[in-house]
Structure formats: structure tokens, C-alpha cells
Design an enzyme around this catalytic site. Structure first.
Site, short mmCIF file in Angstrom:
data_model
loop_
_atom_site.label_atom_id
_atom_site.label_comp_id
_atom_site.label_asym_id
_atom_site.label_seq_id
_atom_site.Cartn_x
_atom_site.Cartn_y
_atom_site.Cartn_z
N GLU A 1 46.19 21.18 45.36
CA GLU A 1 45.91 21.85 44.09
C GLU A 1 45.59 20.85 42.98
O GLU A 1 44.75 21.10 42.13
CB GLU A 1 47.12 22.70 43.69
N TRP B 1 36.24 33.49 36.43
CA TRP B 1 37.09 34.24 37.34
C TRP B 1 36.45 35.61 37.59
O TRP B 1 36.12 35.95 38.72
CB TRP B 1 38.50 34.35 36.76
N GLU C 1 53.28 33.27 45.19
CA GLU C 1 51.99 33.63 44.63
C GLU C 1 51.12 34.22 45.73
O GLU C 1 51.11 35.42 45.93
CB GLU C 1 51.34 32.41 43.97
#
Length: 963
Positions: free
Chosen positions: A741, A530, A472
Site C-alpha cells: 500500500e 474514484w 476493510e
């Protein structure tokens, strides 16, 4: 003799920058003074050429009456020239009439200011001689002659891929992974290098080592394998100026020669393979015989996308040694670096030719003590080195990086544990200047602060990535916007975010939508929280650095995002359509879901209101009065629509989640008449959950802020100090060295949350650092005056859990400090305000009559501009200088518990909680506490459900009185 001194001169945020690409640079400086309350009244800047003749300057501002010492623009009548060095110096006058000496002379140098000045061509090996799809790196070289009398030499270079630059056999720079990662379809950075000392009269050579990197290595998750182009290439232009005034330019073209390099494979995700036997000694030196090498060919790659280096370069910023070596139960030989880091391992070995040493990198060990690779997904994070067998060989990967703490080593000669001195960890990230520090009396919190900083370092490698280890490593917009304020406390991040925001603007969709990740290699729609990075990030950079230019530059992008939201659905004041990540990883999510329970349309509309408010404020700053009025009205209508849709008629938040309450309060979406009730409901939700959070990516960054801002700072501190899952100190208790995370990425029994999405270096929840700086230490800014020109100091120390806290921040004006300590009946607060700034200092619980500064009454000191007193305590306005305030505790830490004290207030005090556990243990069994925590001690005793033994409440009150 009094001292007034100009220091720390910068041009475009940098000291003595090489290769700036703006025609109107901005200057800044800091001041030193031996007097309190010093404020600049005027300045003079003089800019000249490298001849140093300030008598005939390029620009002389003359005496300019202004207190501006940051973002001061060049306003010379003649434009700056390309590829030209300039010298400058500054002097100032203060309000007391003092005149400083001239500062030390600083310099800056322009780069190619016009794309037409590029004469070079993009080159790559001729496809007839070398397979363009070869996984191996390319070596490109050029020999040339120079005459004597070299005055200066500069190389301007970049690559479609990653490159390392050599001149006459020596690395030109300590920068790595150049030219960095931008939205290559629209923007590609080039670098400027001073190679004057590396060149000589006569024969010379330049060499370029070229790899795939982000450009061609395959990016994205779920095997997307996104590539910008199928052929890597290099671009270089060398300008040599001679003492006689002539200039010579060497460019990349078909005359260059090419061959295969010793890196046989390299990608960002999977690592690198290097065969030292393929090294060609002297390949970048002038006498090297390249007759067997392939000719270069030119590629038709765009030139109009080239931009000068904007971001801080990536460098090795620290070298750490492994703390141990061991053999796992599975028989693997493993190194422990002692820190989850991002970068590479350097080998220093003396082994036979052909020896292959394999390094596999991972973040954690499993419950059995074996190295764990499951959370890497397809990413291999593997390095293979094949030795040439000639003495001691030193190697570190060239075109990749890894996220790791543990390294499995295969093929290293010998058995048993590994020799630690053969390995070193080289930490890589954008080389930002550290600007923040934070410390408390609790070593666990200090470790949390360390973890936040390490998480930022690892994930600020040219772009703000989500994670540095799996397949990622992308610039997720949501992560960036929730963490940016913490990031800018910790490090100087203006160039970092300037570069990234320009990529965001370039990638923004025609309809104003913003991709999930920047640079966009993932595709997809736009999501609330976002895409709001388009507004929140430039505004935050402005708050920290006063950068109006970036605001103006991003203003169109900010407007486009808000108008994109406005165009969604049928109601222009609600955002209740489309895809949204929601409260990502919220702990109140349904089973098998990553999305928290807070309605997505509530989150979307809340952020719609927030971005619109910031857009209105931006319009005001930039002087766009019509837009300010327009978006002010839009904001009011969104807030009203939010209240009608998501709040009940009695003022409750309809969604019974922590995140819904947090956003409602943090974004000022509840009417003032009901905020107290909403705040109490939020506090109850936290307390009833045993002082644990249930928030995800959206709610967590603001949770403690909301509690502290509305009178529940004790609860916020309890959350900070929560060591059980889920809490910030849970990962610390499990040995974490970065932010995870998931709150339970590693469970107490050593098992893992999952293999699928379980990064152990994911900075988003490190956003708590912003609250730690601003509320615990009390170091904040006045939001109406950017760049900490007007500082707000207000420590919230009313909890026994912490006995001291201190923080510092190196602002554009200078170092700011705020620290406090409680010692028995005395509270001390130490404050430092930089020259040319002022501060409002709020001392909770203090009275003016009982307050001293440096052992004196306030009236006897200087630098204190005004003093008032309100229900919170003493409020002081102070000028620059260092202050030591002291006053009586004033019962801030002495609770004075009575039978009318509410149980939830007692639970904010760990010692008092222990008293309850001692005498009334059944309160903590099952759901009892949930029902009784809003009751007073008297009500608890009267409530039949509580089953309080005779005399127990008297014992409780007696023990509480001793605290």
C-alpha cells in the site's frame, strides 16, 4: 493440405457454460491456420437441442459474410427456453477461399429466465427452535424420493449469507464462498449445479451448510459493522427430468429440517471457530435421523433481486506448502508460506479429542523476527479448530478467508518447530483464466510482475478489493479504475467486471454520484478519480473484449456520472467543489496528511475531462450521434477551462508537482504547442528528485506512460528499476511477494510505516504492469479497433538497463506475443499475431533496406502487407502469423556522448552515470546535481560551482567513448 480450424468456442465468455441467464447469448471462437495473413471472410453457426440433430436446428445462421468471430449474437427466430441445454458448432471460410471443417460441438445451458419460475421459498430455522442470532452455522436438510429413469437434475440455489451444498453426502461443487458478494439490496446471484450423477432412484437428500459471510457478518472499517439483514436464509429449487419426459421439482419450504452446525463462529474479518465434535455424520444423506431437528420457517425476502451467476466462481486455484517452520524470539511457533497469499490453511492432524489448535494469520515479521499483527487493525484473522479425536482429521475454514504469509500456531501437540506436512495453504480467488505473461532480462522486474499477479489474485476475490487482511476488504472504486487495464492483461476479467459494474450501477445515487466502495457498505460522498470508475471501467472492458452490450448497459450510468460532475458548483466546466481524496498517499503530501500536494480541483477537473472524452467515444460506438456531439463540445469546454485555470500564460503547469504534469499530459489537457515544455518539466521534476517519484494513487499509474510517450523512456525505465525508496523495486529488495500500500510499508531498518493503514497486499501501484506490457515489451492495441483486432507492436528498448523483454496476451482472437532482444550490434524482435487479426509493427531504429524477417529480405516473405519508413524507424503492417525481425543496432544503445551531451541524458544510462561518479563525485553531493542536470558537460566544466578538476572532463569523455 492447408489447415484452417475453429477452436476454443465460448458462449458468454465461457466454455460449455451451465446456467446462463441471457435470452440472446453471444458466441466467440478462435482460429488456427498454417498460413500467414489469414482473415475470416464468413462463418456459419448452428444451434440445436441436446438430441444433437443439427438437421433441425434451433438456429442456423447460414453462411454469413463477416469477419466477426467474437460477440456474435444468437438471432434465432424462436426464443431460448429456461433450464434447457443446447449444442452448437461453427465453421468458417477465409479470404483465400478455404472452408474449415465443423468445430467440435460445444454446449450451453440456460437457467431460470423468468423470476416467476421460482417456486421455492426462502427458509431458515424456526426461531422457536434455534436462535436466529446464533453465531453458529446452520444445517438445513431435506429427504425425498425419486423414481427411476433420471435423465438430468439441476439445482438452482443461493443464500442470504454463504452456503455449501451437498447431495447424498457429497459436496455438489468445488466452488467456495457462494453466492459471492453483490449489492444484496438490489442484486443477489444464484448458482446452477448439475447433480445428475449425485442422485438416484429411491431415497435422496439435499443438505445446505449456511453461514453469515458478507451478508450478516459485519462489513466496513472504523467498526461500522454494516449488515444487510439480521437473519441468514437459503433458497433452493431442484429440477429432475425423467427419461419419460416428466419433470419433478423439489423446493425449499417449511418441510425442511434444521440444526446447528460445527462452525460455531465465522465472519469475514475475524475468522472461524470449528468444533469437529459437533459434526453430525451423514447429515446430508437420506437415511439420517433428523427427528430431533427443528423445522424450517419461511422468510419474506425479495425474489425480484435474483440474478443468475455472472462472475467467475471462487475456487481453490492453487495449493502451496509452507517453506519453513520456526520459533520466534517471543517463543511463538510460526509457519512461513513463502508467499503473501489470500485463502486459508488446511490442517491435517491426528490429535486427541478436544485438542484446540489456533491459527493466527499475518503478513510480515517485525524487525525482531516476531509475527506482526498491528496492521490488521480490529480484524482478528484467527481460526480455532477443536478436534474430535478420530484418526486423521482434515479441516479448512468454510465461511471466511485470510490475507497472510505467516501463521502463528498455538495448541499443536509437541514442541519446537511444526511439522510442515500437517499444513497447506489453499489459494482462493475468482477463478479467472490467466491471459498474460511478462518477462525481462532483469530478475527483479520479473519478481515485480509476479508480485503484481499475486496482488491481483488476492484482491480479486469476487469483488476488486483494496486489501484482503484488515477490517476493510472493500471494493474501492479508485483502486479498480487505476488497475483495470493491468488486470485485464493478466487475467480474463470480463465476467468479473461485468458483475461488479452492475453493482456500481445499482448503487449509484439518484443524482449520479458514485459511492467510494462497491458494494456500498461505507457511505460517503463521491470523489473524482474514484467515481470515474463508472466510465473508465466499462470503456476498458470494451477495449479488451469488444463488449458493446456492457457499454450499452452501463451507458446511462456513465452519463449520470458526468452530469453529476457538471451539476457541481457554479462553473459547469470546472470541478472545484466537494470532497475529494486527491492524489491519495502522494509522497509530496504535507506532514500528517494522506493527500498529495497536487490541488484537488486540478485532479477533479482533469478526470472530469477524461470521463467526458470517454463518454463521447462511447456515444460514438453506440451510435448516439447527438450525445457524441453534445459531450464532444462539453469536453472541449472543460479542456479550455482547465487550461485557463491550471496552466500559465507561458504554458507551464501552475502546480509544480509530478502528478499535475502527468494528468495534464496523459489526458491531453495541454495545447500541442506547449506539450514538449510540460513534458520536459515533468522529466526535470523526476530527475531532480534523484529519479524518484512523488506521485500517489492518481499520478502513479500514468507516470511512466507519460514519460515514455513524450520522449523520456529512459527516465521511465530508471523509475521502474529504482531500488531505493520510493521505487517499484524497493519492496522487491525488501523481500515483498505482493504489492504494498505504501512505498515504504516496511522500512530498511525493519520498522513499519504505520499500524493504521499499512497493507502489504494492495494492488493499486501494480498498475505499472500496464506500462510494462505496452511500452517495455511493446504489446498494445489500436484503440480504434477493440479486442486486439488491430494490434500495435512498438517496443521501446532504447536503454542498456534491459537487454530483452517479452510479453504475451491471450486475446479474444488468440495469443499475441511481442518480444525483443539486443545482442551486440543486432536487435531481434519476435511477433505473433493471431488469426483474424492484423498488427502494425514499429521497429525503432530500423531501415527497410537493413531489415530481415526470418533471415530473408522483407520482399521475399509473406504476411507483410505494407512497409514504410519514418524518422522513428520501419513501420510494417502484418497479417496473422509468427515473425522474427532482425536488424542492425543503429546506435540505439550507443549513446555517442560528447561535450555537448546534457547531464540528464547521461543519467539515463547506468554505466554512464558510474563514469560521472568515478571522475566527478562531487556532482552527486547535496543539491549540486539538481542545478546541473540540465547542463551539458561543457557547461558543467565552465560552471564555477562544479569545481571540475583539471583533466577530469577529458577522462569523462574518454571513458564514455568506451561504452
Amino acid at each position: 493440405m492447408s489447415v484452417l480450424q475453429v477452436t476454443d468456442l465460448t458462449c458468454e465468455y465461457r466454455k460449455n457454460p451451465l446456467g446462463i441467464g441471457v435470452r440472446v447469448p453471444r458466441f466467440g471462437w478462435r482460429l488456427l491456420s498454417d498460413s500467414r495473413g489469414t482473415v475470416q471472410k464468413g462463418y456459419r453457426i448452428v444451434v440445436t437441442g441436446t438430441d444433437g440433430d443439427f438437421g433441425t436446428p434451433v438456429w442456423d445462421s447460414g453462411y454469413t459474410e463477416s469477419d466477426a468471430s467474437i460477440q456474435v449474437e444468437f438471432v434465432g427466430t424462436e426464443p431460448l427456453h429456461s433450464c434447457t441445454p443446447y449444442l452448437y458448432k461453427v465453421k468458417v471460410w477465409d479470404a483465400a477461399g478455404r472452408e474449415s471443417e465443423w468445430s467440435e460441438t460445444a454446449r450451453f445451458e440456460t437457467t431460470l429466465l423468468d423470476p416467476s419460475e421460482w417456486q421455492a421459498s426462502w427458509i431458515t430455522p424456526d426461531a422457536a427452535g434455534i436462535d436466529p442470532q446464533s453465531e453458529a452455522s446452520f444445517l438445513l436438510r431435506k429427504s425425498f424420493e425419486l423414481k427411476s429413469g433420471i435423465a438430468s437434475a439441476r439445482i438452482y440455489a443461493t443464500a442470504a449469507g454463504l452456503y455449501e451444498l451437498f447431495a447424498n453426502g457429497r459436496r455438489v461443487s468445488d466452488e467456495v464462498l457462494s453466492p459471492g458478494w453483490t449489492s444484496y439490496r438490489y442484486r443477489l446471484q444464484y448458482q446452477t449445479y448439475d447433480v445428475t450423477d449425485l442422485l438416484r432412484n429411491g431415497s435422496n437428500a439435499i443438505g445446505i451448510h449456511l453461514g453469515d459471510g458478507w451478508y450478516r457478518g459485519g462489513m466496513g472499517f472504523e467498526s461500522r459493522d454494516f449488515k444487510y439483514g439480521d437473519r441468514r436464509a437459503a433458497l433452493l429449487q431442484l429440477h429432475v427430468k425423467y427419461e419419460d419426459g416428466t419433470e419433478e421439482i423439489i423446493v425449499s419450504d417449511e418441510s425442511w429440517k434444521c440444526d446447528i452446525g460445527p462452525v460455531t463462529y465465522a465472519t469475514i474479518y475475524h475468522g472461524e471457530k470449528y468444533d469437529a465434535r459437533l459434526e453430525q455424520d451423514g447429515w446430508s444423506e437420506s437415511g439420517f435421523q433428523d427427528g430431533s431437528w427443528t423445522a424450517a420457517e419461511t422468510l419474506d425476502l425479495p425474489m425480484d433481486i435474483l440474478v443468475p451467476q455472472e462472475n467467475w466462481p471462487t475456487r481453490v486455484t492453487e495449493t502451496i506448502r509452507p517453506v519453513s517452520s520456526f520459533v520466534t524470539p517471543a517463543g511463538d511457533r510460526v509457519l512461513d508460506m513463502g508467499q503473501n497469499m489470500v485463502g486459508r490453511v488446511r490442517l491435517n492432524v491426528s490429535v486427541p479429542a478436544g485438542t484446540k489448535i489456533v491459527l493466527r494469520h499475518a503478513e510480515v515479521l517485525d524487525r525482531d523476527g516476531n509475527i506482526y499483527f498491528g496492521n490488521l487493525r480490529p480484524a482478528k484473522q484467527t481460526v480455532e479448530y477443536t478436534a474430535k479425536g478420530e484418526g486423521t482429521e482434515s479441516y479448512a475454514p468454510h465461511f471466511t478467508f485470510m490475507g497472510f504469509r505467516y501463521v502463528k500456531v498455538e495448541g499443536f501437540p509437541g514442541g519446537g518447530t511444526l511439522p510442515l506436512d500437517a499444513f497447506a495453504g489453499e489459494v482462493l480467488h475468482s477463478d479467472m483464466e490467466p491471459t498474460g505473461s511478462f518477462e525481462t532480462s532483469d530478475s527483479r522486474v520479473n519478481k515485480l510482475q509476479s508480485n503484481i499477479r499475486w496482488g491481483q489474485r488476492g484482491n480479486f476475490l469476487d469483488v476488486p478489493t483494496d486489501c484482503p487482511q484488515r477490517d476493510e476488504r472493500l471494493g474501492w472504486t479508485g483502486d479498480a479504475q487505476v488497475f483495470i487495464s493491468t488486470a485485464l492483461f493478466n487475467y480474463q476479467g470480463a465476467p468479473f467486471f461485468t458483475k461488479w459494474l452492475r453493482d456500481l450501477k445499482a448503487e449509484q445515487h439518484p443524482n449520479g454520484g458514485v459511492p467510494f466502495v462497491i458494494p456500498d457498505v461505507a457511505g460517503g460522498d463521491s470523489s473524482a478519480a474514484w467515481g470515474d470508475a463508472a466510465v473508465i471501467c466499462p470503456w476498458t472492458v470494451y477495449q479488451y473484449y469488444g463488449d458493446r452490450r456492457l457499454l450499452a448497459e452501463q451507458y446511462g450510468s456513465m452519463k449520470a456520472w458526468v452530469e453529476y460532475i457538471r451539476a457541481q458548483g457554479t462553473n459547469e466546466y470546472l470541478w472545484n467543489t466537494g470532497f475529494h481524496f486527491g492524489d491519495w498517499l502522494g509522497l509530496d503530501a504535507k506532514e500528517d496528511s494522506y493527500v498529495g500536494a497536487t490541488p484537488r480541483e486540478l485532479i477533479a477537473t482533469a478526470y472530469y475531462a477524461y470521463s467526458t472524452r470517454l463518454l463521447r467515444q462511447t456515444a460514438e460506438v453506440l451510435g448516439h450521434s447527438e450525445d457524441a456531439a453534445k459531450y464532444g463540445e462539453l469536453h472541449e469546454r472543460i479542456v479550455q477551462a482547465y487550461r485557463e485555470e491550471f496552466l500559465t500564460a507561458t504554458g507551464r503547469v501552475a502546480a509544480p508537482t509530478q502528478t499535475a504534469h502527468v494528468l495534464t499530459l496523459m489526458f491531453d489537457l495541454a495545447d500541442e504547442s506547449v506539450r514538449t515544455r510540460v513534458a520536459k518539466d515533468l522529466n526535470d521534476l523526476v530527475v531532480e528528485n534523484g529519479y524518484h517519484l512523488t506521485t500517489g494513487f492518481v499520478g502513479t499509474p500514468y507516470l511512466c506512460f507519460t514519460l515514455s510517450n513524450h520522449g523520456y523512456h529512459h527516465t521511465a525505465v530508471r523509475l521502474l528499476l529504482q531500488e531505493s525508496y520510493p521505487g517499484w523495486l524497493y519492496s522487491v529488495s525488501q523481500g515483498a511477494t505482493t504489492i504494498w500500500e505504501h512505498w515504504d510499508s516496511l522500512k530498511p531498518d525493519g520498522s513499519f510505516w504505520s499500524d493504521d493503514m499499512n497493507s502489504f497486499n494492495h494492488y493499486a501501484y501494480g498498475a505499472i504492469g500496464d506500462w510494462m506490457y505496452r511500452k517495455v515489451a511493446g504489446l498494445d492495441m489500436d484503440p480504434s479497433v477493440p479486442a486486439f483486432k488491430r494490434i500495435h507492436i512498438e517496443p521501446l528498448f532504447g536503454t542498456k538497463a534491459l537487454t530483452y523483454a517479452k510479453a504475451s496476451h491471450l486475446s479474444p482472437y488468440g495469443n499475441i506475443e511481442s518480444g525483443w532482444r539486443v545482442d551486440g550490434d543486432r536487435i531481434s524482435v519476435n511477433v505473433t499475431v493471431p488469426v483474424n487479426a492484423t498488427a502494425e509493427v514499429v521497429l525503432r531504429g530500423a531501415t527497410v533496406a537493413g531489415l530481415k524477417e526470418s533471415g530473408k529480405l522483407l520482399a521475399e516473405g509473406d504476411g507483410i502487407l505494407a512497409v514504410t519508413e519514418n524518422e522513428d524507424g520501419a513501420v510494417l503492417s502484418v497479417g496473422s502469423g509468427t515473425y522474427a525481425f532482425e536488424y542492425e543496432n543503429a546506435d540505439l544503445f550507443r549513446a555517442g556522448y560528447t561535450e555537448n551531451t546534457v547531464v540528464s541524458d547521461i543519467l539515463n544510462d547506468e554505466a554512464a552515470t558510474d563514469v560521472l561518479r568515478k571522475h566527478l563525485p562531487h556532482l552527486f553531493e547535496g543539491p549540486m546535481l539538481k542545478f546541473l542536470n540540465t547542463s551539458s558537460l561543457k557547461q558543467v566544466e565552465e560552471n564555477g560551482m562544479a569545481r571540475v578538476p583539471a583533466g577530469a572532463m577529458d577522462a569523462v569523455l574518454a571513458d564514455l567513448a568506451k561504452l
